[in-house]
Motif scaffolding. Structure first.
Motif, PDB file in Angstrom:
ATOM      1  N   GLU A  96      -4.487  -3.977  -1.994  1.00  0.00           N
ATOM      2  CA  GLU A  96      -5.211  -3.605  -0.867  1.00  0.00           C
ATOM      3  C   GLU A  96      -4.313  -3.636   0.530  1.00  0.00           C
ATOM      4  OE1 GLU A  96      -7.614  -3.897   2.654  1.00  0.00           O
ATOM      5  OE2 GLU A  96      -6.393  -5.595   2.026  1.00  0.00           O
ATOM      6  N   ALA A  97      -3.289  -4.623   0.676  1.00  0.00           N
ATOM      7  CA  ALA A  97      -2.515  -4.652   1.830  1.00  0.00           C
ATOM      8  C   ALA A  97      -1.868  -3.250   1.698  1.00  0.00           C
ATOM      9  CB  ALA A  97      -1.679  -5.814   1.956  1.00  0.00           C
ATOM     10  N   ILE A  98      -1.208  -2.847   0.750  1.00  0.00           N
ATOM     11  CA  ILE A  98      -0.318  -1.493   0.781  1.00  0.00           C
ATOM     12  C   ILE A  98      -1.142  -0.337   0.966  1.00  0.00           C
ATOM     13  CG2 ILE A  98       1.155  -0.084  -0.565  1.00  0.00           C
ATOM     14  CD1 ILE A  98       2.202  -2.743  -1.765  1.00  0.00           C
ATOM     15  N   THR A  99      -2.334  -0.382   0.281  1.00  0.00           N
ATOM     16  CA  THR A  99      -3.333   0.766   0.469  1.00  0.00           C
ATOM     17  C   THR A  99      -3.804   0.862   2.197  1.00  0.00           C
ATOM     18  OG1 THR A  99      -4.118   0.844  -1.770  1.00  0.00           O
ATOM     19  CG2 THR A  99      -5.582   1.722  -0.302  1.00  0.00           C
ATOM     20  N   ARG A 100      -4.180  -0.226   2.574  1.00  0.00           N
ATOM     21  CA  ARG A 100      -4.422  -0.358   4.049  1.00  0.00           C
ATOM     22  C   ARG A 100      -3.428   0.333   4.881  1.00  0.00           C
ATOM     23  NH1 ARG A 100      -5.395  -6.021   6.554  1.00  0.00           N
ATOM     24  NH2 ARG A 100      -5.803  -6.486   4.241  1.00  0.00           N
ATOM     25  N   TYR A 101      -2.173  -0.073   4.646  1.00  0.00           N
ATOM     26  CA  TYR A 101      -1.073   0.214   5.350  1.00  0.00           C
ATOM     27  C   TYR A 101      -0.934   1.782   5.226  1.00  0.00           C
ATOM     28  CZ  TYR A 101       3.818   1.570   6.530  1.00  0.00           C
ATOM     29  OH  TYR A 101       4.961   2.300   6.832  1.00  0.00           O
ATOM     30  N   LEU A 102      -0.969   2.491   3.878  1.00  0.00           N
ATOM     31  CA  LEU A 102      -0.678   3.868   3.778  1.00  0.00           C
ATOM     32  C   LEU A 102      -1.739   4.590   4.279  1.00  0.00           C
ATOM     33  CD1 LEU A 102       0.588   3.669  -0.178  1.00  0.00           C
ATOM     34  CD2 LEU A 102       2.044   3.966   2.202  1.00  0.00           C
ATOM     35  N   THR A 103      -2.923   4.172   4.417  1.00  0.00           N
ATOM     36  CA  THR A 103      -4.031   4.829   4.979  1.00  0.00           C
ATOM     37  C   THR A 103      -4.277   4.923   6.423  1.00  0.00           C
ATOM     38  OG1 THR A 103      -5.492   4.106   3.084  1.00  0.00           O
ATOM     39  CG2 THR A 103      -6.608   4.921   4.950  1.00  0.00           C
ATOM     40  N   GLY A 104      -3.720   3.619   6.921  1.00  0.00           N
ATOM     41  CA  GLY A 104      -3.613   3.801   8.391  1.00  0.00           C
ATOM     42  C   GLY A 104      -2.521   4.633   8.937  1.00  0.00           C
ATOM     43  N   ARG A 105      -1.386   4.515   8.269  1.00  0.00           N
ATOM     44  CA  ARG A 105      -0.233   5.280   8.635  1.00  0.00           C
ATOM     45  C   ARG A 105      -0.757   6.790   8.300  1.00  0.00           C
ATOM     46  NH1 ARG A 105       2.864   4.468  12.051  1.00  0.00           N
ATOM     47  NH2 ARG A 105       4.940   5.092  10.817  1.00  0.00           N
TER      48      ARG A 105
END
Length: 118
Positions: free
Chosen positions: A15-24
């Motif tokens: 989830e943390a990686i997905t949150r980072y990628l989506t936010g970017r």
């Protein structure tokens, strides 16, 4: 330590990686920054940013400096807490396009280290 990389579907990323990628992708610093642990480090373009405040400034700077699009081209689980994401970027930065490897290390469900390199 031997690496045992396994290709994975991007939907299997933590989830943390997905949150980072989506936010970017959305150029939303307030969505991407909380994916990082308080003492996280990011290494990008020869510079290292330590701690959430420095990482938030880096996120804001890269979002305002260039216009670009990203295409996720692959993801791998390196170990239980290490992942590599491959992205192709195109935009108005020097060179115009590049393939980058985003190497994530997780701790307690958050990104503790991120290294970005061709």
């Amino acid at each position: 330590m031997a690496q045992n990389r396994t290709s994975i579907d991007p939907s299997e990323l933590p989830e943390a990686i997905t949150r980072y990628l989506t936010g970017r992708a959305a150029k939303d610093v307030s969505a991407a920054a909380p994916a990082f642990a308080p003492r996280a480090t990011v290494t990008d373009d020869g510079h290292t940013y330590e701690g959430v405040e420095a990482i938030t400034r880096w996120l804001s700077q890269t979002d305002s400096e260039y216009t670009y699009t990203t295409t996720l081209t692959g993801a791998e689980r390196d170990t239980t807490d290490r992942y590599t994401v491959h992205q192709h970027l195109e935009g108005n930065f020097p060179g115009g396009e590049v393939g980058l490897h985003f190497r994530f290390v997780l701790a307690d469900g958050l990104i503790s280290e991120l290294s970005i390199a061709p």
